[in-house]
Motif scaffolding. Structure first.
Motif, PDB file in Angstrom:
ATOM      1  N   PHE A  62       0.823  -1.216   0.000  1.00 58.06           N
ATOM      2  CA  PHE A  62       0.000   0.000   0.000  1.00 58.06           C
ATOM      3  C   PHE A  62       0.856   1.264   0.000  1.00 58.06           C
ATOM      4  CE2 PHE A  62      -2.201  -3.316   2.442  1.00 58.06           C
ATOM      5  CZ  PHE A  62      -3.408  -3.412   1.771  1.00 58.06           C
ATOM      6  N   ASP A  63       0.274   2.298  -0.583  1.00 59.37           N
ATOM      7  CA  ASP A  63       0.803   3.668  -0.432  1.00 59.37           C
ATOM      8  C   ASP A  63       0.125   4.272   0.787  1.00 59.37           C
ATOM      9  OD1 ASP A  63       2.598   4.724  -2.283  1.00 59.37           O
ATOM     10  OD2 ASP A  63       1.086   4.579  -3.868  1.00 59.37           O
ATOM     11  N   TRP A  64       0.874   5.004   1.557  1.00 57.85           N
ATOM     12  CA  TRP A  64       0.297   5.551   2.796  1.00 57.85           C
ATOM     13  C   TRP A  64       0.534   7.049   2.870  1.00 57.85           C
ATOM     14  CZ3 TRP A  64      -2.222   2.209   6.001  1.00 57.85           C
ATOM     15  CH2 TRP A  64      -1.972   0.850   5.815  1.00 57.85           C
ATOM     16  N   GLN A  65      -0.406   7.712   3.506  1.00 58.27           N
ATOM     17  CA  GLN A  65      -0.227   9.142   3.735  1.00 58.27           C
ATOM     18  C   GLN A  65      -0.858   9.506   5.068  1.00 58.27           C
ATOM     19  OE1 GLN A  65      -2.010  11.437   0.621  1.00 58.27           O
ATOM     20  NE2 GLN A  65      -1.105  13.308   1.442  1.00 58.27           N
ATOM     21  N   LEU A  66      -0.088  10.161   5.918  1.00 65.22           N
ATOM     22  CA  LEU A  66      -0.637  10.582   7.206  1.00 65.22           C
ATOM     23  C   LEU A  66      -1.638  11.701   6.971  1.00 65.22           C
ATOM     24  CD1 LEU A  66       2.492  10.974   9.521  1.00 65.22           C
ATOM     25  CD2 LEU A  66       0.630   9.320   9.809  1.00 65.22           C
ATOM     26  N   LEU A  67      -2.773  11.670   7.656  1.00 63.93           N
ATOM     27  CA  LEU A  67      -3.706  12.790   7.603  1.00 63.93           C
ATOM     28  C   LEU A  67      -3.417  13.687   8.806  1.00 63.93           C
ATOM     29  CD1 LEU A  67      -6.936  10.835   6.647  1.00 63.93           C
ATOM     30  CD2 LEU A  67      -5.570  12.334   5.188  1.00 63.93           C
ATOM     31  N   PRO A  68      -3.692  14.996   8.659  1.00 63.06           N
ATOM     32  CA  PRO A  68      -3.412  15.887   9.781  1.00 63.06           C
ATOM     33  C   PRO A  68      -4.142  15.414  11.037  1.00 63.06           C
ATOM     34  CG  PRO A  68      -4.039  17.122   7.835  1.00 63.06           C
ATOM     35  CD  PRO A  68      -4.253  15.683   7.510  1.00 63.06           C
ATOM     36  N   ARG A  69      -3.503  15.579  12.152  1.00 62.21           N
ATOM     37  CA  ARG A  69      -4.102  15.083  13.402  1.00 62.21           C
ATOM     38  C   ARG A  69      -5.417  15.782  13.689  1.00 62.21           C
ATOM     39  NH1 ARG A  69      -0.181  15.647  18.029  1.00 62.21           N
ATOM     40  NH2 ARG A  69      -1.953  15.228  19.345  1.00 62.21           N
ATOM     41  N   GLY A  70      -6.371  15.001  14.186  1.00 58.75           N
ATOM     42  CA  GLY A  70      -7.661  15.568  14.535  1.00 58.75           C
ATOM     43  C   GLY A  70      -8.515  15.823  13.309  1.00 58.75           C
ATOM     44  N   GLN A  71      -7.994  15.509  12.119  1.00 49.87           N
ATOM     45  CA  GLN A  71      -8.759  15.731  10.897  1.00 49.87           C
ATOM     46  C   GLN A  71      -8.887  14.405  10.185  1.00 49.87           C
ATOM     47  OE1 GLN A  71      -7.205  19.057   8.637  1.00 49.87           O
ATOM     48  NE2 GLN A  71      -8.091  18.124   6.838  1.00 49.87           N
ATOM     49  N   GLN A  72     -10.110  14.005   9.886  1.00 54.09           N
ATOM     50  CA  GLN A  72     -10.298  12.719   9.249  1.00 54.09           C
ATOM     51  C   GLN A  72     -11.105  12.922   7.999  1.00 54.09           C
ATOM     52  OE1 GLN A  72     -12.839  11.200  12.235  1.00 54.09           O
ATOM     53  NE2 GLN A  72     -11.278  11.314  13.793  1.00 54.09           N
ATOM     54  N   GLY A  73     -11.150  11.879   7.187  1.00 57.58           N
ATOM     55  CA  GLY A  73     -11.880  11.957   5.937  1.00 57.58           C
ATOM     56  C   GLY A  73     -13.354  12.194   6.178  1.00 57.58           C
ATOM     57  N   ALA A  74     -14.051  12.653   5.119  1.00 55.22           N
ATOM     58  CA  ALA A  74     -15.452  13.013   5.246  1.00 55.22           C
ATOM     59  C   ALA A  74     -16.285  11.856   5.789  1.00 55.22           C
ATOM     60  CB  ALA A  74     -15.983  13.450   3.895  1.00 55.22           C
ATOM     61  N   ALA A  75     -15.929  10.645   5.349  1.00 56.02           N
ATOM     62  CA  ALA A  75     -16.748   9.501   5.738  1.00 56.02           C
ATOM     63  C   ALA A  75     -16.433   8.988   7.139  1.00 56.02           C
ATOM     64  CB  ALA A  75     -16.536   8.374   4.730  1.00 56.02           C
ATOM     65  N   ALA A  76     -15.398   9.553   7.720  1.00 54.07           N
ATOM     66  CA  ALA A  76     -14.997   9.048   9.029  1.00 54.07           C
ATOM     67  C   ALA A  76     -15.943   9.553  10.102  1.00 54.07           C
ATOM     68  CB  ALA A  76     -13.589   9.504   9.345  1.00 54.07           C
ATOM     69  N   PRO A  77     -16.130   8.761  11.147  1.00 50.17           N
ATOM     70  CA  PRO A  77     -17.000   9.220  12.219  1.00 50.17           C
ATOM     71  C   PRO A  77     -16.354  10.368  12.973  1.00 50.17           C
ATOM     72  CG  PRO A  77     -15.936   7.124  12.778  1.00 50.17           C
ATOM     73  CD  PRO A  77     -15.508   7.476  11.393  1.00 50.17           C
ATOM     74  N   ALA A  78     -16.756  11.608  12.617  1.00 51.91           N
ATOM     75  CA  ALA A  78     -16.129  12.773  13.236  1.00 51.91           C
ATOM     76  C   ALA A  78     -16.680  12.990  14.637  1.00 51.91           C
ATOM     77  CB  ALA A  78     -16.409  14.000  12.378  1.00 51.91           C
ATOM     78  N   PRO A  79     -15.840  13.448  15.557  1.00 51.74           N
ATOM     79  CA  PRO A  79     -16.347  13.703  16.900  1.00 51.74           C
ATOM     80  C   PRO A  79     -17.299  14.897  16.862  1.00 51.74           C
ATOM     81  CG  PRO A  79     -14.074  14.473  16.661  1.00 51.74           C
ATOM     82  CD  PRO A  79     -14.439  13.802  15.375  1.00 51.74           C
ATOM     83  N   ALA A  80     -18.390  14.814  17.584  1.00 47.98           N
ATOM     84  CA  ALA A  80     -19.348  15.916  17.605  1.00 47.98           C
ATOM     85  C   ALA A  80     -18.652  17.184  18.063  1.00 47.98           C
ATOM     86  CB  ALA A  80     -20.486  15.565  18.549  1.00 47.98           C
ATOM     87  N   ALA A  81     -18.865  18.277  17.284  1.00 51.93           N
ATOM     88  CA  ALA A  81     -18.168  19.519  17.606  1.00 51.93           C
ATOM     89  C   ALA A  81     -18.494  19.965  19.027  1.00 51.93           C
ATOM     90  CB  ALA A  81     -18.561  20.595  16.601  1.00 51.93           C
ATOM     91  N   ALA A  82     -19.735  19.734  19.407  1.00 55.61           N
ATOM     92  CA  ALA A  82     -20.163  20.188  20.728  1.00 55.61           C
ATOM     93  C   ALA A  82     -19.388  19.484  21.832  1.00 55.61           C
ATOM     94  CB  ALA A  82     -21.652  19.931  20.887  1.00 55.61           C
ATOM     95  N   ALA A  83     -18.889  18.306  21.503  1.00 58.68           N
ATOM     96  CA  ALA A  83     -18.196  17.537  22.538  1.00 58.68           C
ATOM     97  C   ALA A  83     -16.844  18.144  22.878  1.00 58.68           C
ATOM     98  CB  ALA A  83     -18.008  16.097  22.087  1.00 58.68           C
ATOM     99  N   LEU A  84     -16.389  19.029  21.991  1.00 55.25           N
ATOM    100  CA  LEU A  84     -15.089  19.634  22.231  1.00 55.25           C
ATOM    101  C   LEU A  84     -15.243  20.776  23.229  1.00 55.25           C
ATOM    102  CD1 LEU A  84     -12.475  18.693  20.870  1.00 55.25           C
ATOM    103  CD2 LEU A  84     -12.582  20.746  19.480  1.00 55.25           C
TER     104      LEU A  84
END
Ligand code: HEM
Length: 587
Positions: A507-529
């Protein structure tokens, strides 16, 4: 130096180390529990290279002087002993039954115990099997997408290496098979191969069941690392999750804090012990590394499962996070040259295998790359011959992959190793240690060392204490030393090199910026921050600055609460990945 190390001539110049004041009764339990390595660093700055912590009822003396390290690893059992009480408390192995068998478990040659089982000459056989199990697991990964590398490596490394060491049937479950006990060795071998094929079929069935549509997916391709996921899970996934609950509670369970307050740990241990006991009774472990160890050890039946649990923990707890750090460090921009070297070497090894042995079974399927599609289902990434090439590479201790593994261990093992003083002893310490200077340790106290230097970078010069040079540098010390050193070391190093080469080859790999995930990823609710968690985040970023090997803070920080073994990443690590085409046979 010899006089001081013997602890006899040292008495004249021995001093009692300062005791760190803590709370009444609890002492420094809370400080150590909440701040871990950071607390130890503060103590070191304040009290110097030796000090004693009070941890509830237990005293623990930390010594940092190089002279102490040498003594620590060479002192006889009458001075410093491996902590038998600890194996009782965590694994439920009573010293009465275990202590005198400990050496049999490590050393016996017939039936082969761990040191004989996992020697370098037997590694290719184990790693070849491991590679097949890894490939079977990887088939369930979509061709491209985003994933949390921490969670996925947990699933991949745990499930493949447990299937190897304990047998696939431990992970699959199943009814006891009476006939199995009478089978000849050859039949057992055939059966194991069938089991491995069954394992592969199951992995494949899952791909189909999950759609195998290859749509770029985020999250866990095989449900690997999501605790509490409502999806129906395989027994393998349930065991894996239970294991990591056990592992997360491990250090607290080893401390004097009552187990009654640790219900999650207790429940996880109960489930793991039940699964191990059931598999042992059903004959699932026969012919495996774990099964042969049971024979070598000769423990009374009621404690066999506890010993197996100790092996399960020892073989997984460090290896899983080491795999993450090895690959994670290689993905950092400043290490791109090292990454390129590891990929080129894996490519070469696979191509050489393909060229040398003839590509059995047609090798790589062209078209397995690019836009993922129904190909996922029949994806056969490596021919037999290419696999042989990678297996040979994994055994090469001078490879780029081996260097990356050693470096990751060095950078993430700034932890502690512990013994118990079997008598009043003097441990050499201080500038004049070679002239007899040392510190007193009372009988029954714990002695802890932490021989790691920090602030070094991948590929930079390695500075190690003279005392540890003979053990393979700092990476070597992360496997312990002396007669209690890790019996799985060579296997672990080959396993980690194999996982690294394989994943970087396929596989080719690429780190994504921390705390930032792809659109389809289960993002943490903003309010929870909440502001509290933001403050926590800032604090973590500050800490990160002092963590070696990752100056840009692109990887998750290591959890500094964990004191023993390889550090565990404290957060997920999102990456983008895409299958690529391994070398075509003969290229
Ligand atoms: C990166 C991976 C690993 C690391 C860093 C590691 C490290 C260690 C350390 C530090 C010890 C204690 C030694 C001492 O206190 O002096 C140990 C013990 C042990 N390790 Fe490992 N280990 C790893 C992988 C493995 C694997 C893969 C296996 C099995 C296949 C294994 C099996 C064991 C066992 C059974 C013990 C207990 C030995 C005893 O009872 O005395 N380890 N390991």
């Amino acid at each position: 130096g010899r006089d001081a190390a013997s602890g006899v001539a040292g008495k004249a110049a021995a001093r009692v180390p300062p005791t760190v004041p803590g709370l009444p009764l609890l002492g420094s339990v809370l400080a150590l529990g909440s701040r871990g390595a950071a607390f130890l660093q503060e103590c070191r700055q304040k009290y110097g290279s030796a000090f004693t912590l009070r941890l509830a009822g237990q005293r623990m003396t930390f010594v940092f002087a190089p002279a102490a390290l040498q003594h620590y690893f060479s002192a006889p059992d009458t001075q410093l002993t491996f902590a038998p009480a600890f194996t009782h408390r965590v694994f439920g192995l009573p010293p009465k039954h275990f202590y005198h068998r400990h050496f049999a478990m490590l050393q016996a040659s017939m039936p082969p115990a761990l040191r004989h089982e996992l020697v370098p000459s037997s590694l290719p056989q184990h790693t070849a099997r491991l590679l097949r199990l890894l490939l079977a697991h990887l088939r369930s990964w979509p061709a491209a997408g985003q994933l949390d590398l921490v969670a996925e490596l947990k699933a991949l490394v745990f499930q493949a290496s447990v299937a190897l060491l304990f047998g696939p049937r431990f992970l699959l479950g199943g009814e006891p098979d009476a006939r199995q006990q009478q089978q000849q060795q050859q039949q057992e071998e055939e059966q194991r191969q069938e089991q491995e094929e069954e394992w592969e079929r199951q992995q494949q069935a899952r791909v189909q069941q999950e759609g195998g549509d290859g749509a770029a997916q985020a999250g866990s391709p095989c449900g690997g690392g999501r605790l509490g996921s409502p999806d129906p899970q395989s027994r393998a996934q349930r065991l894996q999750q239970t294991f990591f609950v056990f592992e997360a509670g491990f250090e607290l369970a080893a401390s004097p804090v009552p187990h009654l307050l640790q219900p999650r740990f207790l429940a996880a241990r109960r489930r793991l012990l039940a699964a191990l006991r059931e598999s042992h009774r059903a004959g699932h472990l026969e012919g495996t590394v774990a099964g042969r160890l049971v024979e070598a050890c000769g423990l009374p039946a009621p404690y066999v499962a506890n010993m197996l649990l100790a092996l399960l923990w020892a073989s997984q707890a460090n290896a899983v996070s080491s795999a993450f750090w090895t690959i994670g460090f290689l993905l950092l921009p400043e290490n791109s040259q090292h990454l390129a070297a590891v990929v080129a070497e894996a490519w070469q090894a696979a191509a050489a295998g393909a060229g040398g042995g003839g590509a059995a079974g047609g090798g790589v399927r062209p078209g397995a790359r690019g836009r993922h599609g129904a190909e996922g289902e029949g994806w056969l990434p490596l021919s037999e011959a290419q696999q042989e090439g990678l297996v040979a590479l994994a055994a090469d201790r001078r490879s780029h992959a081996a260097a990356a593994v050693a470096e990751a261990l060095r950078l993430r093992s700034f932890s502690v190793d512990v013994r118990i003083a079997a008598a009043d002893v003097v441990v050499p310490c201080g500038e004049r240690a070679s002239a007899g200077e040392g510190i007193w340790v009372r009988k029954g106290d714990m002695v802890a060392i932490s021989p790691y230097e920090e602030g070094m970078r991948l590929g930079g010069s390695t500075s190690v204490h003279g005392a540890v040079v003979g053990m393979g540098g700092v990476a070597g010390v992360s496997f312990g030393g002396g007669k209690y050193r890790c019996p799985g070391r060579y296997f672990a190093e080959a396993e980690l090199a194999l996982v690294t080469s394989l994943l970087l080859l396929l596989f080719d790999w690429q780190l994504l910026p921390r705390g930032q995930q792809g659109a389809a990823a289960p993002a943490p609710a903003a309010a929870a921050l909440t502001s509290a968690s933001r403050a926590q985040q800032r604090q973590q970023q500050r800490r990160q600055a002092s963590v070696p090997g990752d100056p840009g803070g692109l990887l998750p920080p290591p959890d500094l609460h964990k004191l023993v073994g390889i550090k565990v990443p404290a957060e997920p690590c999102w990456v983008q990945y895409r299958r690529r085409q391994p070398p075509v046979p003969g290229s």
